[in-house]
Scaffold this motif. Structure first.
Motif, mmCIF file in Angstrom:
data_model
loop_
_atom_site.group_PDB
_atom_site.id
_atom_site.type_symbol
_atom_site.label_atom_id
_atom_site.label_comp_id
_atom_site.label_asym_id
_atom_site.label_seq_id
_atom_site.Cartn_x
_atom_site.Cartn_y
_atom_site.Cartn_z
ATOM 1 N N GLU A 1 0.896 -1.362 0.137
ATOM 2 C CA GLU A 1 -0.018 0.096 0.020
ATOM 3 C C GLU A 1 0.938 1.231 -0.029
ATOM 4 O OE1 GLU A 1 -3.343 0.080 -0.543
ATOM 5 O OE2 GLU A 1 -3.183 -2.344 -0.354
ATOM 6 N N LEU A 2 0.530 2.151 -0.922
ATOM 7 C CA LEU A 2 1.465 3.424 -1.304
ATOM 8 C C LEU A 2 1.211 4.199 0.085
ATOM 9 C CD1 LEU A 2 2.990 5.382 -2.841
ATOM 10 C CD2 LEU A 2 0.664 6.161 -3.610
ATOM 11 N N GLN A 3 2.397 4.638 0.760
ATOM 12 C CA GLN A 3 2.646 5.610 1.759
ATOM 13 C C GLN A 3 2.527 6.867 1.479
ATOM 14 O OE1 GLN A 3 2.454 3.835 5.192
ATOM 15 N NE2 GLN A 3 1.738 2.614 3.697
ATOM 16 N N MET A 4 3.619 7.134 0.403
ATOM 17 C CA MET A 4 3.823 8.586 0.015
ATOM 18 C C MET A 4 4.695 8.629 -1.155
ATOM 19 S SD MET A 4 5.923 11.586 2.072
ATOM 20 C CE MET A 4 6.337 13.172 1.505
ATOM 21 N N GLU A 5 4.498 9.589 -2.045
ATOM 22 C CA GLU A 5 5.132 9.812 -3.309
ATOM 23 C C GLU A 5 5.375 11.173 -3.604
ATOM 24 O OE1 GLU A 5 3.052 8.697 -6.953
ATOM 25 O OE2 GLU A 5 1.096 8.898 -5.884
ATOM 26 N N THR A 6 6.400 11.517 -4.233
ATOM 27 C CA THR A 6 6.844 12.986 -4.742
ATOM 28 C C THR A 6 7.544 12.733 -5.916
ATOM 29 O OG1 THR A 6 7.780 14.607 -3.840
ATOM 30 C CG2 THR A 6 8.895 12.915 -3.068
ATOM 31 N N PRO A 7 7.941 13.676 -6.813
ATOM 32 C CA PRO A 7 8.756 13.777 -7.865
ATOM 33 C C PRO A 7 10.199 14.061 -7.220
ATOM 34 C CG PRO A 7 7.131 15.362 -8.293
ATOM 35 C CD PRO A 7 6.729 15.014 -6.860
ATOM 36 N N LEU A 8 11.232 13.368 -7.885
ATOM 37 C CA LEU A 8 12.681 13.394 -7.309
ATOM 38 C C LEU A 8 13.563 13.468 -8.672
ATOM 39 C CD1 LEU A 8 14.137 13.239 -4.618
ATOM 40 C CD2 LEU A 8 14.313 10.745 -5.109
ATOM 41 N N PRO A 9 14.446 14.408 -8.560
ATOM 42 C CA PRO A 9 15.389 14.545 -9.479
ATOM 43 C C PRO A 9 16.779 13.575 -9.270
ATOM 44 C CG PRO A 9 15.690 16.346 -8.162
ATOM 45 C CD PRO A 9 14.538 15.670 -7.777
ATOM 46 N N PHE A 10 16.343 12.207 -9.093
ATOM 47 C CA PHE A 10 17.336 11.290 -8.734
ATOM 48 C C PHE A 10 18.297 11.120 -9.758
ATOM 49 C CE2 PHE A 10 18.629 6.643 -8.681
ATOM 50 C CZ PHE A 10 19.138 6.657 -7.421
ATOM 51 N N ALA A 11 19.537 10.763 -9.370
ATOM 52 C CA ALA A 11 20.674 10.237 -10.055
ATOM 53 C C ALA A 11 21.191 8.984 -9.583
ATOM 54 C CB ALA A 11 21.911 11.424 -9.970
ATOM 55 N N PRO A 12 21.822 8.064 -10.471
ATOM 56 C CA PRO A 12 22.200 6.827 -10.104
ATOM 57 C C PRO A 12 23.299 7.098 -9.006
ATOM 58 C CG PRO A 12 21.995 6.764 -12.356
ATOM 59 C CD PRO A 12 21.710 8.354 -11.942
ATOM 60 N N GLN A 13 23.423 6.303 -8.250
ATOM 61 C CA GLN A 13 24.487 6.157 -6.928
ATOM 62 C C GLN A 13 25.636 4.983 -7.170
ATOM 63 O OE1 GLN A 13 22.702 5.618 -2.891
ATOM 64 N NE2 GLN A 13 21.334 7.657 -3.437
ATOM 65 N N GLY A 14 26.765 5.756 -6.870
ATOM 66 C CA GLY A 14 27.987 4.925 -7.271
ATOM 67 C C GLY A 14 28.144 3.590 -6.348
ATOM 68 N N PRO A 15 29.247 2.977 -6.644
ATOM 69 C CA PRO A 15 29.605 1.646 -5.865
ATOM 70 C C PRO A 15 29.775 2.004 -4.221
ATOM 71 C CG PRO A 15 30.666 1.588 -7.752
ATOM 72 C CD PRO A 15 30.109 3.012 -7.729
ATOM 73 N N GLY A 16 29.513 1.258 -3.527
ATOM 74 C CA GLY A 16 29.695 1.500 -1.962
ATOM 75 C C GLY A 16 29.429 0.617 -1.000
ATOM 76 N N ARG A 17 28.795 0.678 -0.008
ATOM 77 C CA ARG A 17 28.786 -0.329 0.982
ATOM 78 C C ARG A 17 27.549 -0.230 1.912
ATOM 79 N NH1 ARG A 17 33.583 3.118 3.618
ATOM 80 N NH2 ARG A 17 32.469 4.999 3.912
ATOM 81 N N CYS A 18 27.274 -1.231 2.748
ATOM 82 C CA CYS A 18 25.751 -0.971 3.430
ATOM 83 C C CYS A 18 25.942 -1.520 4.814
ATOM 84 C CB CYS A 18 24.777 -1.672 2.446
ATOM 85 S SG CYS A 18 24.564 -3.532 2.769
ATOM 86 N N SER A 19 24.842 -1.204 5.617
ATOM 87 C CA SER A 19 24.878 -1.854 7.057
ATOM 88 C C SER A 19 23.403 -2.231 6.994
ATOM 89 C CB SER A 19 25.219 -0.879 7.920
ATOM 90 O OG SER A 19 24.329 0.448 7.910
ATOM 91 N N VAL A 20 23.014 -3.189 7.715
ATOM 92 C CA VAL A 20 21.911 -3.785 8.249
ATOM 93 C C VAL A 20 21.701 -3.854 9.653
ATOM 94 C CG1 VAL A 20 20.283 -5.473 7.837
ATOM 95 C CG2 VAL A 20 21.845 -5.134 6.027
ATOM 96 N N GLY A 21 20.671 -3.570 10.278
ATOM 97 C CA GLY A 21 20.618 -3.474 11.719
ATOM 98 C C GLY A 21 20.851 -2.356 12.509
ATOM 99 N N ALA A 22 21.486 -1.211 11.601
ATOM 100 C CA ALA A 22 22.032 0.088 12.388
ATOM 101 C C ALA A 22 22.652 0.901 11.156
ATOM 102 C CB ALA A 22 23.173 -0.272 13.181
ATOM 103 N N ARG A 23 22.747 2.186 11.556
ATOM 104 C CA ARG A 23 23.111 3.096 10.346
ATOM 105 C C ARG A 23 24.914 2.671 10.377
ATOM 106 N NH1 ARG A 23 22.135 9.696 10.079
ATOM 107 N NH2 ARG A 23 23.737 9.902 8.380
ATOM 108 N N LEU A 24 25.330 3.036 9.444
ATOM 109 C CA LEU A 24 27.003 2.685 8.966
ATOM 110 C C LEU A 24 27.689 3.261 10.091
ATOM 111 C CD1 LEU A 24 27.047 2.697 5.044
ATOM 112 C CD2 LEU A 24 28.507 1.057 6.674
ATOM 113 N N ASN A 25 27.185 4.271 10.732
ATOM 114 C CA ASN A 25 28.362 4.881 11.779
ATOM 115 C C ASN A 25 27.997 4.305 13.036
ATOM 116 O OD1 ASN A 25 25.932 6.218 12.020
ATOM 117 N ND2 ASN A 25 26.527 8.327 11.961
#
Length: 226
Positions: free
Chosen positions: A182-206
């Motif tokens: 079910e849709l929560q929210m939508e908005t226009p976005l001037p998105f640009a592709p993101q580059g290679p990187g990393r991720c964290s699961v269970g907490a923010r990366l910091n």
């Protein structure tokens, strides 16, 4: 199996990801989504995992899942699964169990400066949640050069301790978030592709804003499935 009009499996509060048969009909093999199954603590999606704290395994209606304590547990993975995508769908099956008000539980980040500390990048996308009065609500977030957007609707709250399907997507024009299809929210976005990187699961990366609950699966598609 009951599907909603977007092809997402329905089942009360327990939601499945878009079925593979439906996906195959939508995209070519070159555009096939990447799936990460949180059923072990060694490798996720084929990537080595650095484990922080003591996350463990639990069960879900679909098989094993990883459970996080909301204070110390996290997984670090040297991969940004949506790097280079001009459009995308970022989905997950998870169970929020309470805990702190703000929890940043899935953090994808581009590495713009190799010397920068984890979590310091200005190009990232996240799943977050807020816990209030025994319920939770979704916070989806994306930021990068020329864009920064939060999708959050505090009035759309859900019970804790149940399994949910959440998604955020970008179709080339609009950024959207979903809970159980079910849709929560939508908005226009001037998105640009993101580059290679990393991720964290269970907490923010910091290492802040830990998640209390469980995660069973994530899917990353280079197109807007929702």
């Amino acid at each position: 199996m009951l599907l909603n009009r977007r092809g997402v499996m329905l089942g009360g509060a327990a939601m499945g990801l878009m079925p593979k048969a439906a996906l195959a009909a939508k995209v070519s093999a070159a555009q096939a989504p990447t799936e990460w199954h949180f059923d072990n603590l060694d490798r996720i999606g084929g990537h080595a995992v650095k484990v922080l704290g003591q996350p463990g395994l639990t069960t879900s209606p679909w098989g094993p899942a990883i459970v996080f304590d909301g204070a110390h547990d996290a997984l670090l993975i040297d991969n940004h699964p949506l790097a280079g995508a001009k459009t995308f769908t970022f989905e997950a099956q998870f169970r929020p169990d309470g805990g702190a008000f703000a929890q940043r539980w899935f953090h994808l980040e581009s590495i713009l400066d190799p010397a920068a500390a984890p979590g310091a990048s200005t190009t990232r996308m996240l799943f977050e949640l807020r816990v209030a009065d025994g319920q939770w609500y979704l916070d989806a977030f994306a930021t990068g050069p020329g864009y920064k957007q939060t999708l959050i609707v505090p009035g759309r709250r859900y019970p804790l301790g149940q399994w949910y399907h959440v998604a955020q997507s970008f179709d080339g024009q609009h950024y959207r978030s979903f809970v159980n299809g079910e849709l929560q929210m939508e908005t226009p976005l001037p998105f640009a592709p993101q580059g290679p990187g990393r991720c964290s699961v269970g907490a923010r990366l910091n290492g802040v804003d830990h998640f209390h609950g469980a995660i069973r699966m994530a899917r990353f598609s280079p197109y807007a499935a929702m």
